[in-house]
Write an enzyme that holds these catalytic residues in place. Structure first.
Site, PDB file in Angstrom:
ATOM      1  N   THR A  42       0.800  -1.064   0.055  1.00  0.00           N
ATOM      2  CA  THR A  42      -0.145  -0.108   0.020  1.00  0.00           C
ATOM      3  C   THR A  42       0.881   1.097  -0.043  1.00  0.00           C
ATOM      4  OG1 THR A  42      -1.677   1.056   1.218  1.00  0.00           O
ATOM      5  CG2 THR A  42      -0.239   0.107   2.599  1.00  0.00           C
ATOM      6  N   GLN A  89       1.013   9.230  -8.558  1.00  0.00           N
ATOM      7  CA  GLN A  89       1.737   8.859  -7.338  1.00  0.00           C
ATOM      8  C   GLN A  89       1.860   7.163  -7.150  1.00  0.00           C
ATOM      9  OE1 GLN A  89      -0.250  11.579  -3.787  1.00  0.00           O
ATOM     10  NE2 GLN A  89      -1.638  11.456  -5.687  1.00  0.00           N
ATOM     11  N   ASP A 146      -0.308   3.936   1.038  1.00  0.00           N
ATOM     12  CA  ASP A 146      -0.454   4.733   2.085  1.00  0.00           C
ATOM     13  C   ASP A 146       0.338   4.338   3.124  1.00  0.00           C
ATOM     14  OD1 ASP A 146      -2.736   5.820   0.778  1.00  0.00           O
ATOM     15  OD2 ASP A 146      -4.307   4.279   1.286  1.00  0.00           O
TER      16      ASP A 146
END
Length: 413
Positions: A143, A299, A145
């Site tokens: 991930t 991104q 994140d």
């Protein structure tokens, strides 16, 4: 340890990254070398490929193309956002998964994804145990994140962080061309955790970083934000802001007016449009020329800016999952344990799926400045080792050469 012989399935789930295919490559290449793994199958679009009986025979792929997975962004096998029900409430999907596992004699299952994917992995693992079907199930982390619990960091995060920092430094250069005032607002991914937005501060190491950084770990105050921007702008005539898409007010409402009623399969609101919204607010309150920039999907797919460290660790995570499963381990996720004092060192460990699924790791409050508009040195010290190195990505015609898989559908034994 009893020798468990049978096929394996590798699936990818959730949002893609620049290095998720490196993890898949680590699983596939290592699994193909195991005598106890009879076939290596790739699930088309994650768990949906299992439910739909759409599986690729990875053993029929050209080894040279498999090697290129390491440098190919996105999810080569296809991804999904599909939430399995609580098996006690509805076990329809689980019965189907067990049926497919039995059809192909699947004894190893590797699922490559983030929080929700680990939830899927955990549910399947517990159901198989309850059903008495022996199948070793391992989670392979992914991930951008960087919010998975139980691991120092997540594959995919470092490459996204490197792209964000690089882009912010480049935008800073462009925003400082003219002798007129300008405010730039850069919107960065991150719903509840600000690891990506905080990484914009790495651009400061080039002397071209954002003046203000806002993370969702700190409640957002619009009046204070306007005051912050005005203070920088009035002093320098320029101001660059990096802001997480997930910033929210004290009552929990997302600041983005573009939050829609639409949600993904796990009930997460789709966010976007924050940079434009904040740009309008700044323009109204300062009269300055303002640009709102949303980095969006760039991104997570910018393999041209990938971190070599990230690529290698992503592959290592996939390979370690196979080695652990073959040795008898199940119900775990591969994690990273790292030290940074005296030089960066990273090794894999295994964490129970129970402590990973549905928990989010956030940026420590002490790594964010007291004003809530920037990050402190410990944050930079944490991220900097992860973005190191340049992968030797193959090129054709000076353009990236990505893997081209045949994706041959498999049949039962």
């Amino acid at each position: 340890m009893n020798q468990l012989t049978g096929a394996c399935i590798i699936g990818q789930s959730g949002g893609p990254t620049a290095v998720i295919n490196a993890s898949a490559q680590g699983v596939i290449q290592t699994a193909l070398q195991q005598g106890c793994i009879t076939r290596v199958l790739g699930a088309a679009h994650g768990i949906k490929g299992v439910l739909d009986d759409k599986l690729y025979d990875m053993g029929q792929e050209d080894p040279a193309e498999l090697e290129l997975l390491k440098y190919t962004p996105s999810s080569a096998l296809g991804s999904c956002r599909y939430k399995l029900a609580d098996p006690d409430a509805d076990d329809t999907d689980y019965k189907r998964i067990l049926e497919i596992f039995q059809k192909y004699n699947v004894r190893y299952f590797f699922y490559n994804g983030g929080n929700d994917s680990m939830d899927t992995c955990n549910k399947i693992s517990k159901y198989m145990q309850k059903s008495g079907y022996e199948c070793r199930i391992m989670g392979v982390p992914k991930t951008i994140d960087n919010d998975l619990n139980g691991t120092d960091h997540c594959p995919g995060f470092a490459s996204a962080a490197k792209y964000i920092a690089t882009s912010c430094a480049e935008v800073w250069q462009d925003a400082h061309v003219y002798d007129t005032g300008m405010v730039t607002v850069v919107e960065i991914m991150g719903r509840h955790a600000g690891w990506l937005a905080g990484s914009a501060a790495l651009a400061s190491l080039t002397g071209c970083g954002p003046d203000l950084v806002y993370l969702p770990e700190v409640d957002f105050d619009m009046d204070r934000f306007i005051a912050d921007v005005k203070a920088v702008y009035e002093k320098t005539g320029k101001c660059m802001v990096a802001v997480s898409e997930g910033i929210h007010y004290a009552d929990g409402r997302f600041v983005s007016e573009a939050e829609t009623s639409a949600t993904d399969g796990f009930g997460h609101a789709q966010l976007g449009g924050l940079a434009v919204m904040l740009a309008e607010v700044v323009k109204k309150n300062t009269g300055a020329k303002v640009r709102g920039i949303e980095l969006s999907l760039l991104q997570r797919c910018a393999s041209h800016a990938a971190s070599k460290t990230d690529v290698e660790e992503a592959w290592q995570a996939g390979s370690a999952a196979v080695e652990a499963a073959v040795s008898g381990v199940t119900d775990k996720m591969v994690a990273f344990q790292c030290t940074r004092e005296g030089g960066y060192q990273c090794k894999t460990s295994l964490e129970p799926l129970d402590i990973v699924a549905n928990f989010e790791k956030k940026v420590p409050r002490e790594w964010i400045n007291a004003a809530g508009n920037g990050v402190e040195q410990p944050f930079l010290d944490y991220v900097l080792p992860l973005i190191q190195g340049e992968p030797e990505s193959p090129k054709e015609n000076s353009l990236p050469r990505f893997a081209h898989l045949k994706k041959v559908l498999t049949t039962s034994m």
